[in-house]
Design a protein around this motif. Structure first.
Motif, PDB file in Angstrom:
ATOM      1  N   LYS A   1      -6.074  -5.561   4.455  1.00 38.29           N
ATOM      2  CA  LYS A   1      -5.717  -4.137   4.464  1.00 38.29           C
ATOM      3  C   LYS A   1      -5.344  -3.605   3.075  1.00 38.29           C
ATOM      4  CE  LYS A   1      -4.509  -4.051   9.338  1.00 38.29           C
ATOM      5  NZ  LYS A   1      -5.610  -4.858   9.677  1.00 38.29           N
ATOM      6  N   LEU A   2      -5.999  -4.157   2.044  1.00 37.12           N
ATOM      7  CA  LEU A   2      -5.804  -3.670   0.691  1.00 37.12           C
ATOM      8  C   LEU A   2      -6.960  -2.762   0.264  1.00 37.12           C
ATOM      9  CD1 LEU A   2      -4.570  -6.990  -0.921  1.00 37.12           C
ATOM     10  CD2 LEU A   2      -3.197  -4.946  -0.452  1.00 37.12           C
ATOM     11  N   TRP A   3      -7.968  -2.640   1.134  1.00 38.99           N
ATOM     12  CA  TRP A   3      -9.136  -1.801   0.865  1.00 38.99           C
ATOM     13  C   TRP A   3      -9.508  -1.148   2.187  1.00 38.99           C
ATOM     14  CZ3 TRP A   3     -12.104  -1.581  -3.741  1.00 38.99           C
ATOM     15  CH2 TRP A   3     -13.309  -0.893  -3.644  1.00 38.99           C
TER      16      TRP A   3
ATOM     17  N   VAL B   1       0.844  -1.204   0.000  1.00 37.69           N
ATOM     18  CA  VAL B   1       0.000   0.000   0.000  1.00 37.69           C
ATOM     19  C   VAL B   1       0.878   1.252   0.000  1.00 37.69           C
ATOM     20  CG1 VAL B   1      -1.660   1.331   1.373  1.00 37.69           C
ATOM     21  CG2 VAL B   1      -2.014  -1.124   1.019  1.00 37.69           C
TER      22      VAL B   1
ATOM     23  N   GLU C   1     -19.821   0.455   0.873  1.00 35.81           N
ATOM     24  CA  GLU C   1     -19.895  -0.784   0.092  1.00 35.81           C
ATOM     25  C   GLU C   1     -19.985  -0.449  -1.386  1.00 35.81           C
ATOM     26  OE1 GLU C   1     -19.839  -4.247   0.301  1.00 35.81           O
ATOM     27  OE2 GLU C   1     -19.552  -4.003   2.420  1.00 35.81           O
ATOM     28  N   ALA C   2     -19.247  -1.161  -2.185  1.00 34.70           N
ATOM     29  CA  ALA C   2     -19.356  -0.995  -3.634  1.00 34.70           C
ATOM     30  C   ALA C   2     -20.673  -1.623  -4.088  1.00 34.70           C
ATOM     31  CB  ALA C   2     -18.180  -1.676  -4.326  1.00 34.70           C
TER      32      ALA C   2
ATOM     33  N   SER D   1     -11.496   0.167   5.237  1.00 36.99           N
ATOM     34  CA  SER D   1     -12.784  -0.252   5.791  1.00 36.99           C
ATOM     35  C   SER D   1     -13.753   0.912   5.912  1.00 36.99           C
ATOM     36  CB  SER D   1     -12.581  -0.906   7.156  1.00 36.99           C
ATOM     37  OG  SER D   1     -11.962   0.016   8.035  1.00 36.99           O
TER      38      SER D   1
ATOM     39  N   LEU E   1     -14.563   3.044   3.453  1.00 38.66           N
ATOM     40  CA  LEU E   1     -15.282   3.336   2.217  1.00 38.66           C
ATOM     41  C   LEU E   1     -16.642   2.660   2.217  1.00 38.66           C
ATOM     42  CD1 LEU E   1     -12.520   2.962  -0.511  1.00 38.66           C
ATOM     43  CD2 LEU E   1     -13.503   5.052   0.375  1.00 38.66           C
TER      44      LEU E   1
ATOM     45  N   ARG F   1     -14.899  -7.359  -1.174  1.00 42.25           N
ATOM     46  CA  ARG F   1     -14.537  -6.221  -0.337  1.00 42.25           C
ATOM     47  C   ARG F   1     -14.032  -6.704   1.018  1.00 42.25           C
ATOM     48  NH1 ARG F   1     -16.792  -2.937   3.554  1.00 42.25           N
ATOM     49  NH2 ARG F   1     -16.086  -0.783   3.487  1.00 42.25           N
TER      50      ARG F   1
ATOM     51  N   LEU G   1     -10.461  -7.972   0.799  1.00 39.18           N
ATOM     52  CA  LEU G   1      -9.509  -6.871   0.647  1.00 39.18           C
ATOM     53  C   LEU G   1      -9.369  -6.068   1.936  1.00 39.18           C
ATOM     54  CD1 LEU G   1     -10.485  -5.712  -2.950  1.00 39.18           C
ATOM     55  CD2 LEU G   1      -8.511  -7.094  -2.272  1.00 39.18           C
ATOM     56  N   VAL G   2     -10.461  -5.867   2.667  1.00 42.22           N
ATOM     57  CA  VAL G   2     -10.393  -5.155   3.953  1.00 42.22           C
ATOM     58  C   VAL G   2      -9.594  -5.991   4.952  1.00 42.22           C
ATOM     59  CG1 VAL G   2     -11.766  -4.379   5.934  1.00 42.22           C
ATOM     60  CG2 VAL G   2     -12.487  -3.791   3.622  1.00 42.22           C
TER      61      VAL G   2
END
Length: 181
Positions: free
Chosen positions: A76-78, A24, A84-85, A80, A82, A69, A72-73
């Motif tokens: 720790k690549l997304w 990251v 929901e897509a 938390s 944000l 999602r 990825l969360v």
């Protein structure tokens, strides 16, 4: 760079969490393309390649169908924080217009690639394709498709789902032999 120093400080066995944190930071700092070139042996120093390889090797394995999602969360690549897509839904929902190949499709120009009301085309060739199908549903690897008939009605046929995908995926082309050899 400081990221190479951080990779070296982690020693021989960075954890998955340490490796994803490093990834990251490399992405946010704009260094990820450089590190990818180092990993491929196309740039950077000889000393940097084992460090970068060690970091990339410690990243979580990502397989098709596994990425979400939550995954990825968790790694720790997304972030938390944000929202929901939105769910894009299935690729082949009921009602989607599809191209299918079926023996009941008439190749006659006057029929406009429509389906015979009953039976199959008795001429040479086939099965012929038509883009005039509407997906009714998919179950157990079989797609049910409503085809327009030559007399203006509808005929429901079934085709293997894999065949339907092959007919409707513009990025995958069937491998076909060419020439005599």
């Amino acid at each position: 760079t400081s990221l190479l120093a951080a990779a070296e400080a982690l020693g021989r066995g960075p954890t998955t969490e340490e490796a994803t944190g490093w990834l990251v930071q490399a992405f946010e700092g704009g260094a990820l393309p450089f590190f990818y070139q180092v990993y491929l042996g196309k740039g950077g120093s000889v000393r940097a390649r084992p460090l970068v390889t060690r970091m990339f090797s410690a990243l979580p394995a990502i397989r098709p169908g596994q990425v979400s999602r939550g995954f990825l969360v968790q790694h720790k690549l997304w972030p938390s924080t944000l929202p929901e897509a939105p769910d894009p839904g299935p690729r082949y929902p009921p009602g989607r217009r599809v191209t299918v190949a079926h023996p009941a499709v008439s190749p006659a120009v006057s029929d406009g690639l429509r389906c015979l009301l009953s039976g199959s085309w008795s001429g040479a060739g086939g099965p012929f394709r038509t883009p005039l199908g509407t997906l009714v549903g998919v179950a157990d690897g079989v797609a049910t498709v409503a085809l327009e008939t030559v007399c203006g009605g509808r005929r429901t046929v079934t085709v293997p789902f894999d065949d339907l995908v092959a007919q409707n995926n513009p990025t995958r082309f069937a491998k076909v032999g060419f020439g005599d050899g």
